[in-house]
Design an enzyme around this catalytic site. Structure first.
Site, PDB file in Angstrom:
ATOM      1  N   ALA A  77       0.678  -1.808   5.867  1.00 35.85           N
ATOM      2  CA  ALA A  77       1.504  -1.634   7.057  1.00 35.85           C
ATOM      3  C   ALA A  77       1.038  -2.502   8.225  1.00 35.85           C
ATOM      4  O   ALA A  77       1.861  -2.993   8.999  1.00 35.85           O
ATOM      5  CB  ALA A  77       1.521  -0.163   7.467  1.00 35.85           C
ATOM      6  N   PHE A  78      -0.255  -2.705   8.348  1.00 33.82           N
ATOM      7  CA  PHE A  78      -0.791  -3.478   9.470  1.00 33.82           C
ATOM      8  C   PHE A  78      -0.262  -4.917   9.478  1.00 33.82           C
ATOM      9  O   PHE A  78      -0.148  -5.535  10.537  1.00 33.82           O
ATOM     10  CB  PHE A  78      -2.324  -3.467   9.421  1.00 33.82           C
ATOM     11  CG  PHE A  78      -2.971  -3.797  10.721  1.00 33.82           C
ATOM     12  CD1 PHE A  78      -3.090  -2.838  11.722  1.00 33.82           C
ATOM     13  CD2 PHE A  78      -3.465  -5.067  10.967  1.00 33.82           C
ATOM     14  CE1 PHE A  78      -3.689  -3.142  12.941  1.00 33.82           C
ATOM     15  CE2 PHE A  78      -4.070  -5.383  12.177  1.00 33.82           C
ATOM     16  CZ  PHE A  78      -4.179  -4.418  13.165  1.00 33.82           C
ATOM     17  N   GLU A  79       0.085  -5.437   8.304  1.00 34.71           N
ATOM     18  CA  GLU A  79       0.574  -6.818   8.190  1.00 34.71           C
ATOM     19  C   GLU A  79       2.074  -6.952   8.459  1.00 34.71           C
ATOM     20  O   GLU A  79       2.606  -8.060   8.553  1.00 34.71           O
ATOM     21  CB  GLU A  79       0.245  -7.376   6.804  1.00 34.71           C
ATOM     22  CG  GLU A  79      -1.227  -7.626   6.557  1.00 34.71           C
ATOM     23  CD  GLU A  79      -2.054  -6.361   6.316  1.00 34.71           C
ATOM     24  OE1 GLU A  79      -3.227  -6.348   6.736  1.00 34.71           O
ATOM     25  OE2 GLU A  79      -1.535  -5.381   5.729  1.00 34.71           O
ATOM     26  N   PHE A 109       0.861  -1.185   0.000  1.00 34.73           N
ATOM     27  CA  PHE A 109       0.000   0.000   0.000  1.00 34.73           C
ATOM     28  C   PHE A 109       0.899   1.238   0.000  1.00 34.73           C
ATOM     29  O   PHE A 109       1.876   1.294   0.728  1.00 34.73           O
ATOM     30  CB  PHE A 109      -0.919  -0.012   1.225  1.00 34.73           C
ATOM     31  CG  PHE A 109      -2.081   0.922   1.115  1.00 34.73           C
ATOM     32  CD1 PHE A 109      -3.187   0.578   0.354  1.00 34.73           C
ATOM     33  CD2 PHE A 109      -2.063   2.152   1.748  1.00 34.73           C
ATOM     34  CE1 PHE A 109      -4.266   1.438   0.240  1.00 34.73           C
ATOM     35  CE2 PHE A 109      -3.129   3.020   1.649  1.00 34.73           C
ATOM     36  CZ  PHE A 109      -4.234   2.674   0.889  1.00 34.73           C
ATOM     37  N   ARG A 129      10.238  12.510   2.792  1.00 28.05           N
ATOM     38  CA  ARG A 129      10.978  11.567   3.639  1.00 28.05           C
ATOM     39  C   ARG A 129      11.429  10.316   2.882  1.00 28.05           C
ATOM     40  O   ARG A 129      12.091   9.459   3.447  1.00 28.05           O
ATOM     41  CB  ARG A 129      10.119  11.181   4.844  1.00 28.05           C
ATOM     42  CG  ARG A 129       9.972  12.314   5.833  1.00 28.05           C
ATOM     43  CD  ARG A 129       8.838  12.101   6.806  1.00 28.05           C
ATOM     44  NE  ARG A 129       8.752  13.150   7.804  1.00 28.05           N
ATOM     45  CZ  ARG A 129       8.273  14.376   7.598  1.00 28.05           C
ATOM     46  NH1 ARG A 129       7.839  14.724   6.396  1.00 28.05           N
ATOM     47  NH2 ARG A 129       8.232  15.265   8.574  1.00 28.05           N
ATOM     48  N   HIS A 132      -8.649   5.943  11.309  1.00 29.90           N
ATOM     49  CA  HIS A 132      -7.957   4.724  10.876  1.00 29.90           C
ATOM     50  C   HIS A 132      -6.436   4.903  10.944  1.00 29.90           C
ATOM     51  O   HIS A 132      -5.708   4.004  11.377  1.00 29.90           O
ATOM     52  CB  HIS A 132      -8.407   4.372   9.450  1.00 29.90           C
ATOM     53  CG  HIS A 132      -7.785   3.144   8.896  1.00 29.90           C
ATOM     54  ND1 HIS A 132      -8.132   1.876   9.308  1.00 29.90           N
ATOM     55  CD2 HIS A 132      -6.821   2.983   7.960  1.00 29.90           C
ATOM     56  CE1 HIS A 132      -7.413   0.992   8.647  1.00 29.90           C
ATOM     57  NE2 HIS A 132      -6.603   1.641   7.827  1.00 29.90           N
ATOM     58  N   THR A 155     -10.178  10.003   8.545  1.00 27.31           N
ATOM     59  CA  THR A 155     -10.767   9.141   9.573  1.00 27.31           C
ATOM     60  C   THR A 155      -9.705   8.761  10.605  1.00 27.31           C
ATOM     61  O   THR A 155      -8.508   8.897  10.350  1.00 27.31           O
ATOM     62  CB  THR A 155     -11.338   7.844   8.949  1.00 27.31           C
ATOM     63  OG1 THR A 155     -10.247   7.048   8.475  1.00 27.31           O
ATOM     64  CG2 THR A 155     -12.302   8.150   7.809  1.00 27.31           C
ATOM     65  N   PHE A 215      12.182   0.067  12.656  1.00 25.07           N
ATOM     66  CA  PHE A 215      10.942   0.727  12.248  1.00 25.07           C
ATOM     67  C   PHE A 215      11.256   1.809  11.219  1.00 25.07           C
ATOM     68  O   PHE A 215      11.780   2.869  11.548  1.00 25.07           O
ATOM     69  CB  PHE A 215      10.250   1.340  13.469  1.00 25.07           C
ATOM     70  CG  PHE A 215       8.887   1.892  13.175  1.00 25.07           C
ATOM     71  CD1 PHE A 215       7.813   1.038  12.989  1.00 25.07           C
ATOM     72  CD2 PHE A 215       8.675   3.255  13.087  1.00 25.07           C
ATOM     73  CE1 PHE A 215       6.544   1.535  12.727  1.00 25.07           C
ATOM     74  CE2 PHE A 215       7.413   3.766  12.832  1.00 25.07           C
ATOM     75  CZ  PHE A 215       6.344   2.907  12.647  1.00 25.07           C
TER      76      PHE A 215
END
Length: 153
Positions: free
Chosen positions: A56-58, A22, A127, A88, A86, A113
């Site tokens: 990113a959540f995975e 993503f 960045r 999220h 939102t 990270f």
């Protein structure tokens, strides 16, 4: 006082990169920065493995599997979470950062990270290799330094 710090020599190390697909336009720039730094510091191309995840959540789950495998001296996590309208964004950023930190502490493998958490696409671009440097490159330097610091303890 005796001072310990990691050296910037990646020779003989094996690195895993976990990257979120993503926002791939941004993530690909982070990967390029990380790969460049790793190679400049003598990590061989065959010793850099890239693992794509959907978002990113995975990242924490795959980082955990890689750290537990003990095949890698460090795991670098890369991605871009860009704020929308939102909440999220807040949930994803909090869980990914906590998840990555937890994996590193539990596995005792440096899990770095390198996930951007920005307010806009413009900040992410800055960045990922323009005004604010390349955070993928920074993550790679951190990985090399941490590998060598741990070896010296």
């Amino acid at each position: 006082m005796k001072v310990f710090e990691g050296k910037f020599n990646g020779k003989g190390t094996k690195i895993a990169i976990v990257a979120a697909r993503f926002n791939e336009f941004i993530t690909s720039k982070l990967i390029g920065g990380a790969e460049d730094i790793l190679k400049r510091h003598e990590v061989q191309d065959d010793d850099i493995n890239l693992f794509w995840v959907p978002g990113a959540f995975e990242i924490p789950l795959i980082a955990k599997k890689l750290a537990q495998s003990k095949k890698y001296d460090a795991v670098i996590t890369l991605g871009a979470v860009i704020k929308g309208s939102t909440p999220h964004f807040d949930y994803v950023c909090a869980e990914v950062s906590k998840g990555v930190a937890h994996v590193s502490l539990e596995s005792e493998v440096p899990v770095i990270f390198g996930v951007l958490t920005t307010n806009s696409i413009e900040e992410a671009i800055e960045r990922a290799g323009t005004k604010a440097g390349n955070k993928g490159a920074d993550a790679a330097m951190t990985a090399i330094e941490m590998i060598n610091l741990i070896k010296g303890i």
